[in-house]
Design an enzyme around this catalytic site. Structure first.
Site, PDB file in Angstrom:
ATOM      1  N   GLU A 176      82.170  80.854  10.305  1.00 12.17           N
ATOM      2  CA  GLU A 176      82.493  81.986   9.438  1.00 12.17           C
ATOM      3  C   GLU A 176      81.605  83.199   9.736  1.00 12.17           C
ATOM      4  OE1 GLU A 176      82.952  83.268   4.719  1.00 12.17           O
ATOM      5  OE2 GLU A 176      81.810  81.490   5.253  1.00 12.17           O
ATOM      6  N   LYS A 213      86.842  80.815   9.739  1.00 13.87           N
ATOM      7  CA  LYS A 213      87.028  81.492   8.456  1.00 13.87           C
ATOM      8  C   LYS A 213      86.689  82.957   8.668  1.00 13.87           C
ATOM      9  CE  LYS A 213      85.954  81.414   3.517  1.00 13.87           C
ATOM     10  NZ  LYS A 213      85.468  80.623   2.368  1.00 13.87           N
TER      11      LYS A 213
END
Length: 295
Positions: A176, A213
């Site tokens: 992420e 993500k």
């Protein structure tokens, strides 16, 4: 790695709920839930209250594997029980929701327009404990604040290095590198980020695969190459500060990406609501995010 859980995350319809607010973000999450800081004293009481909030969400009849593929837990949540059962076990055995764990320890100070993750010297021990508790995968967050090639390369190098450590422990990493929605050159940062991702994904060997993500892109469909990359299990999107309506609207314009929302999921939920009103509000939130994730 649990093959049934992998199949669900890879091919299932739905989204991933982010229930991983850490110590720094917990007071804000509780305040949005209608719990003021005056309602608790110290970290222990604060974490008791946020665990009660999370337990109320996951035990709700609105929350199950029909629309929620997975849930990301904070470490303290993994170590607690829900309805008398270990949290990860409850998610999978009672709800058919795949359990993930947030493993980063927060952000370092900004350098070269980015914030790397703080060192994680105890990560191997945490991963071993997580696997024993039935955790399927992990999540770790860095932040990109500007389109600085050196900084973005450092973020990606760190994410992939830690990702390999997580894969070696038999868990699925969610990488992420969040691009701040307030970045003046957000679109330029996304161009650099995607190029760097593709280079590093192409270099992965064997059967290694990861999840990503990402902040919803400025240009609709811009991350399509990442969605289709053979080394990517799934691309999920963070709400990144957008409200639920805004996040859903942006998400629905990006085919193949599903939600992994936190604030946008819990928006409108309150400690003061009756169970009937709470469950109704949560059901509406889950349905709207589910629909946006599967357009």
């Amino acid at each position: 790695m649990n093959q049934e859980q992998l199949n669900k995350v890879t091919m299932g319809q739905g989204f991933i709920a982010a229930l991983d607010q850490s110590g720094g973000s917990t007071p804000k999450a509780l305040k949005l839930y209608g719990v003021e800081e005056t309602a608790y004293k110290g970290d222990a009481e604060m974490f008791d209250m946020v665990h009660a909030m999370r337990s109320r969400i996951v035990t709700s009849p609105a929350f199950d594997g029909r629309r929620v593929l997975g849930a990301i837990l904070f470490e303290a949540t993994m170590d607690r029980q829900i309805d008398g059962i270990d949290a990860a076990t409850y998610l999978w055995e009672r709800k058919q929701v795949v359990p993930f764990l947030k493993v980063d320890k927060g952000l370092a100070d900004e350098v070269d327009g980015v914030q790397l993750m703080k060192p994680m010297p105890e990560l191997d021990a945490l991963l071993k404990r997580a696997a024993a508790k039935g955790i399927f995968g992990t999540k770790m967050r860095s932040v990109v604040n500007s389109a600085n090639e050196k900084g973005i390369a450092a973020v990606l190098d760190q994410q992939f290095a830690v990702g390999q450590q997580i894969l070696a422990a038999g868990l699925m990493p969610i990488l992420e590198p969040e691009v701040s929605i307030g970045a003046a050159d957000k679109q330029e940062a996304e161009v650099i980020l995607k190029k760097g991702f593709i280079e590093r994904l192409d270099a992965l060997t064997g059967d290694a695969k990861v999840m990503l993500k990402l902040t919803l892109p400025t240009v609709d469909g811009f991350f399509g190459e990442l969605v289709k990359h053979p080394k990517v299990v799934r691309v999920v999107a963070l709400s990144g500060g957008y409200d639920r309506a805004g996040a859903n609207e942006r998400l629905s314009r990006n085919a193949g990406i599903i939600a992994s929302f936190s604030r946008a999921l819990t928006e409108g939920l309150s400690a003061q609501q009756s169970d009937a009103d709470f469950n109704k509000a949560l059901d509406a939130a889950i349905e709207s995010i589910y629909q946006a994730s599967n357009t």
